[in-house]
Scaffold this motif. Structure first.
Motif, mmCIF file in Angstrom:
data_model
loop_
_atom_site.group_PDB
_atom_site.id
_atom_site.type_symbol
_atom_site.label_atom_id
_atom_site.label_comp_id
_atom_site.label_asym_id
_atom_site.label_seq_id
_atom_site.Cartn_x
_atom_site.Cartn_y
_atom_site.Cartn_z
ATOM 1 N N TRP A 200 0.811 -1.205 0.000
ATOM 2 C CA TRP A 200 0.000 0.000 0.000
ATOM 3 C C TRP A 200 0.851 1.265 0.000
ATOM 4 O O TRP A 200 0.466 2.288 -0.590
ATOM 5 C CB TRP A 200 -0.964 -0.006 1.174
ATOM 6 C CG TRP A 200 -2.159 -0.881 0.935
ATOM 7 C CD1 TRP A 200 -2.466 -2.066 1.545
ATOM 8 C CD2 TRP A 200 -3.195 -0.656 -0.032
ATOM 9 N NE1 TRP A 200 -3.615 -2.593 1.029
ATOM 10 C CE2 TRP A 200 -4.095 -1.757 0.063
ATOM 11 C CE3 TRP A 200 -3.444 0.337 -0.962
ATOM 12 C CZ2 TRP A 200 -5.232 -1.855 -0.740
ATOM 13 C CZ3 TRP A 200 -4.574 0.242 -1.764
ATOM 14 C CH2 TRP A 200 -5.459 -0.842 -1.650
ATOM 15 N N GLY A 201 2.004 1.201 0.656
ATOM 16 C CA GLY A 201 2.913 2.333 0.567
ATOM 17 C C GLY A 201 3.379 2.554 -0.859
ATOM 18 O O GLY A 201 3.454 3.693 -1.343
ATOM 19 N N GLY A 202 3.694 1.452 -1.549
ATOM 20 C CA GLY A 202 4.065 1.559 -2.958
ATOM 21 C C GLY A 202 2.931 2.092 -3.809
ATOM 22 O O GLY A 202 3.154 2.893 -4.730
ATOM 23 N N ALA A 204 0.553 4.177 -2.920
ATOM 24 C CA ALA A 204 0.442 5.623 -2.715
ATOM 25 C C ALA A 204 1.515 6.377 -3.491
ATOM 26 O O ALA A 204 1.230 7.386 -4.156
ATOM 27 C CB ALA A 204 0.539 5.946 -1.223
ATOM 28 N N LEU A 205 2.743 5.886 -3.444
ATOM 29 C CA LEU A 205 3.823 6.542 -4.184
ATOM 30 C C LEU A 205 3.626 6.405 -5.686
ATOM 31 O O LEU A 205 3.922 7.329 -6.452
ATOM 32 C CB LEU A 205 5.172 5.964 -3.759
ATOM 33 C CG LEU A 205 5.671 6.475 -2.402
ATOM 34 C CD1 LEU A 205 6.620 5.480 -1.762
ATOM 35 C CD2 LEU A 205 6.358 7.824 -2.570
ATOM 36 N N GLY A 206 3.142 5.240 -6.120
ATOM 37 C CA GLY A 206 2.866 5.067 -7.538
ATOM 38 C C GLY A 206 1.808 6.027 -8.027
ATOM 39 O O GLY A 206 1.937 6.613 -9.117
ATOM 40 N N PHE A 207 0.745 6.208 -7.231
ATOM 41 C CA PHE A 207 -0.271 7.182 -7.637
ATOM 42 C C PHE A 207 0.302 8.596 -7.616
ATOM 43 O O PHE A 207 -0.086 9.444 -8.433
ATOM 44 C CB PHE A 207 -1.502 7.095 -6.738
ATOM 45 C CG PHE A 207 -2.625 7.975 -7.221
ATOM 46 C CD1 PHE A 207 -3.438 7.558 -8.265
ATOM 47 C CD2 PHE A 207 -2.845 9.224 -6.662
ATOM 48 C CE1 PHE A 207 -4.463 8.368 -8.735
ATOM 49 C CE2 PHE A 207 -3.860 10.043 -7.124
ATOM 50 C CZ PHE A 207 -4.677 9.611 -8.169
ATOM 51 N N GLY A 208 1.228 8.860 -6.680
ATOM 52 C CA GLY A 208 1.911 10.150 -6.716
ATOM 53 C C GLY A 208 2.592 10.377 -8.055
ATOM 54 O O GLY A 208 2.576 11.485 -8.596
ATOM 55 N N GLY A 209 3.183 9.307 -8.618
ATOM 56 C CA GLY A 209 3.786 9.412 -9.940
ATOM 57 C C GLY A 209 2.758 9.661 -11.032
ATOM 58 O O GLY A 209 3.068 10.260 -12.067
ATOM 59 N N ALA A 210 1.521 9.207 -10.809
ATOM 60 C CA ALA A 210 0.447 9.483 -11.768
ATOM 61 C C ALA A 210 -0.049 10.914 -11.656
ATOM 62 O O ALA A 210 -0.737 11.406 -12.544
ATOM 63 C CB ALA A 210 -0.714 8.507 -11.541
ATOM 64 N N ALA A 235 7.511 -6.596 -3.065
ATOM 65 C CA ALA A 235 6.187 -6.147 -2.637
ATOM 66 C C ALA A 235 6.020 -4.649 -2.858
ATOM 67 O O ALA A 235 4.979 -4.179 -3.353
ATOM 68 C CB ALA A 235 5.954 -6.507 -1.174
ATOM 69 N N TYR A 236 7.034 -3.907 -2.496
ATOM 70 C CA TYR A 236 7.006 -2.444 -2.669
ATOM 71 C C TYR A 236 6.923 -2.072 -4.149
ATOM 72 O O TYR A 236 6.087 -1.249 -4.553
ATOM 73 C CB TYR A 236 8.245 -1.843 -2.017
ATOM 74 C CG TYR A 236 8.572 -0.442 -2.447
ATOM 75 C CD1 TYR A 236 7.749 0.617 -2.123
ATOM 76 C CD2 TYR A 236 9.736 -0.188 -3.184
ATOM 77 C CE1 TYR A 236 8.066 1.912 -2.516
ATOM 78 C CE2 TYR A 236 10.059 1.099 -3.570
ATOM 79 C CZ TYR A 236 9.219 2.140 -3.247
ATOM 80 O OH TYR A 236 9.536 3.411 -3.632
ATOM 81 N N ALA A 237 7.771 -2.694 -4.964
ATOM 82 C CA ALA A 237 7.783 -2.385 -6.393
ATOM 83 C C ALA A 237 6.454 -2.744 -7.051
ATOM 84 O O ALA A 237 5.956 -2.015 -7.927
ATOM 85 C CB ALA A 237 8.927 -3.121 -7.080
ATOM 86 N N ALA A 241 4.075 -0.099 -9.049
ATOM 87 C CA ALA A 241 3.599 -0.351 -10.415
ATOM 88 C C ALA A 241 2.082 -0.274 -10.489
ATOM 89 O O ALA A 241 1.518 0.348 -11.401
ATOM 90 C CB ALA A 241 4.100 -1.721 -10.886
ATOM 91 N N ALA A 242 1.415 -0.888 -9.518
ATOM 92 C CA ALA A 242 -0.050 -0.859 -9.533
ATOM 93 C C ALA A 242 -0.577 0.552 -9.334
ATOM 94 O O ALA A 242 -1.515 0.980 -10.029
ATOM 95 C CB ALA A 242 -0.586 -1.788 -8.444
ATOM 96 N N GLY A 243 0.019 1.281 -8.386
ATOM 97 C CA GLY A 243 -0.443 2.637 -8.108
ATOM 98 C C GLY A 243 -0.300 3.558 -9.296
ATOM 99 O O GLY A 243 -1.109 4.486 -9.473
ATOM 100 N N PHE A 244 0.708 3.319 -10.129
ATOM 101 C CA PHE A 244 0.909 4.164 -11.311
ATOM 102 C C PHE A 244 0.108 3.665 -12.516
ATOM 103 O O PHE A 244 -0.554 4.451 -13.200
ATOM 104 C CB PHE A 244 2.397 4.214 -11.660
ATOM 105 C CG PHE A 244 2.693 5.046 -12.878
ATOM 106 C CD1 PHE A 244 2.710 6.423 -12.804
ATOM 107 C CD2 PHE A 244 2.944 4.444 -14.103
ATOM 108 C CE1 PHE A 244 2.975 7.201 -13.927
ATOM 109 C CE2 PHE A 244 3.214 5.192 -15.230
ATOM 110 C CZ PHE A 244 3.231 6.580 -15.145
ATOM 111 N N LEU A 245 0.170 2.376 -12.761
ATOM 112 C CA LEU A 245 -0.396 1.849 -14.006
ATOM 113 C C LEU A 245 -1.920 1.810 -13.998
ATOM 114 O O LEU A 245 -2.557 2.048 -15.037
ATOM 115 C CB LEU A 245 0.165 0.453 -14.280
ATOM 116 C CG LEU A 245 1.660 0.391 -14.571
ATOM 117 C CD1 LEU A 245 2.116 -1.056 -14.716
ATOM 118 C CD2 LEU A 245 2.000 1.185 -15.839
#
Length: 493
Positions: A200-202, A204-210, A235-237, A241-245
């Motif tokens: 979930w931390g990943g 949030a950061l992935g969506f930040g990239g979006a 797990a983090y990666a 990926a999910a948060g961005f893609l």
């Protein structure tokens, strides 16, 4: 002499072995609602919200045209709720994160009109900016009051952070999701081992990239910190990926070429005839001097130098005192700050609101090393010194740890216990003198020796051998003397 170890444990006299006395530091972040740290977080968040709402309340902001980008960001959400798709039907030079975040305000605009819809978006952005102060406070609260005051204080009043929330801009939202991710990923000073939180931390950061691709900086720093644990990294990666893609792919897949031209070519591609933003103006924004009336270049440079000196000076001195690397949270803050500053100095583009993204990492990069150094300096409480004035003037004379030697006047003690002798006339031959100095060194963690220590310390060959085997010099002050640290003093885990 024994003292408090770097992470709040107490070392047994002479052993260097820490026993755990840091239950408060290990307690949940959300415990202790009435503690001073919690009060600081709440007060700073209220202050931050008040400053941001005050800015919006001024004439010419809430319902006026103030920026260029905000119309594009909010307008893209309005287009979307009316059925048009970004990149396929119109272009926006950011990934779709800000479009998705503005959907509630865009839906409201169907009832109130787009002007009030924009106002709602501005209010939401101001709220996001204030919420980031609370998140940063929660991230550092386990480090105590000083770290929390510095972090929350800087973030609450940082000029460009306030200005970036006067309308719909991406930086406050980017900061919000980066801090949400960091809060999930860190257990105190260290990366969590819990898979769910890593994912979930990943996310949030992935969506930040979006929202804004600058999220890649904290993402990369965290990935480096997780390299020691491949499963955690995976797990983090996966979460990143999910948060961005997930938010990006549905739009990019419908118009891949337009998506590339808008988000890559238009954003980071070469711009013929582009004028480079002046270095001094960048420094003003990044150092928090944006609201200072016409600061000179000397002031800009001095502020930048002071910040760098405080951060890296604190890190260096703390390392000398403890012989251990900074914890992962400190490395995350400082590493991300360095990458962001480097990117802002390298790019030809720079706008005032860019620095709002730097604010949380700059605040933590100052607060965490400074608070760590303040904590580590407590190790010097009860410092053994052959010249007691040094301990007095550095506030290191008194120790509250049982077992510390109370030796005060070394020269006078030599005279009193050896019938008037000093080290040069045989004081060390007295068993009572030898016992006093042996006890003092065996129970010391840090020792200050002046250049006249041979005239004050009743050295015997056994005492000198013990000192050379158990202490190493970590700081030299020339003629004033040197500071030594016990080599077998084990840092807290």
């Amino acid at each position: 002499m024994s003292g408090t170890t770097p992470s709040g444990t107490i070392a047994s006299p002479g052993s260097g072995e820490p026993r755990d006395d840091s239950a408060a530091a290990a307690s949940p972040r959300f415990a202790g609602a009435g503690t001073p740290v919690t009060v600081v977080i709440v007060a700073a968040t209220v202050l931050a919200l008040g400053l941001r709402l005050y800015w919006l309340s001024r004439p010419g902001f809430l319902l006026s045209v103030d920026e260029y980008d905000d119309g594009n960001y909010f307008g893209s959400a309005v287009r979307l709720v009316y059925g048009a798709l970004p990149y396929r039907d119109f272009l926006i030079v950011q990934p779709p994160g800000i479009t998705l975040l503005m959907i509630p305000a865009a839906l409201l605009s169907k009832v109130t009109g787009t002007a009030w819809g924009m106002a709602a978006g501005r209010l939401l952005t101001a709220g996001a900016g204030a919420a980031a102060v609370a998140l940063a406070g929660l991230l550092v609260r386990h480090r105590g009051l000083l770290a929390t005051v510095i972090t929350c204080g800087i973030m609450a009043v940082y000029p460009d952070s306030i200005q970036a929330t006067k309308t719909v801009l991406v930086e406050p939202w980017l900061v919000l999701f980066c801090l949400l991710g960091a809060l999930a990923l860190f257990d105190g000073d260290h990366l969590t081992a819990r898979t769910r939180r890593l994912v979930w931390g990943g996310v949030a950061l992935g969506f930040g990239g979006a929202v804004e691709p600058w999220a890649i900086f904290p993402v990369l720093v965290l990935a480096v910190l997780a390299l020691r644990w491949p499963r955690r990294l995976a797990a983090y990666a996966g979460g990143v990926a999910a948060g961005f893609l997930v938010p990006v792919i549905p739009f990019a897949a419908l118009a891949p070429h337009s998506f590339y031209e808008a988000t890559i070519v238009a954003q980071i591609g070469n711009r013929p005839g582009a004028v480079r933003y002046p270095l001094w103006l960048r420094l003003q924004d990044m150092t928090g001097l944006a609201d200072v009336s016409r600061p000179t270049h000397l002031v800009d440079l001095a502020a930048a130098f002071l910040i760098v000196a405080v951060i890296f000076g604190s890190l260096g001195l703390a390392f000398l005192l403890t012989w251990r690397l900074p914890p992962a949270l400190d490395l995350f803050a400082v590493g991300t700050m360095v990458l962001v500053v480097a990117a802002f100095l390298w790019s030809s583009q720079f706008h005032y609101h860019f620095a709002a993204f730097l604010a949380p990492f700059l605040a933590m990069a100052i607060a965490l090393p400074v608070s760590a150094l303040a904590r580590d300096l407590r190790l010097l409480s009860g410092l053994l010194a052959d010249e007691v004035s040094f301990a007095v003037m550095t506030n290191r004379l008194v120790s509250d740890v049982p077992g510390c030697s109370l030796l005060l006047d070394g020269t006078g003690t030599n005279f009193a216990l050896s019938h008037g002798r000093d080290p040069e006339t045989g004081a060390a031959l007295s068993p009572r003198v030898d016992a006093v100095w042996t006890y003092a060194f065996e129970h010391a963690q840090y020792v200050w020796l002046s250049r006249l220590n041979n005239h004050r310390v009743a050295w015997t060959s056994q005492l000198r051998s013990y000192f050379q085997a158990h202490f190493t010099r970590i700081l030299s002050a020339g003629a004033a003397g040197s500071l030594y640290r016990r080599t077998d003093l084990k840092p807290a885990s």
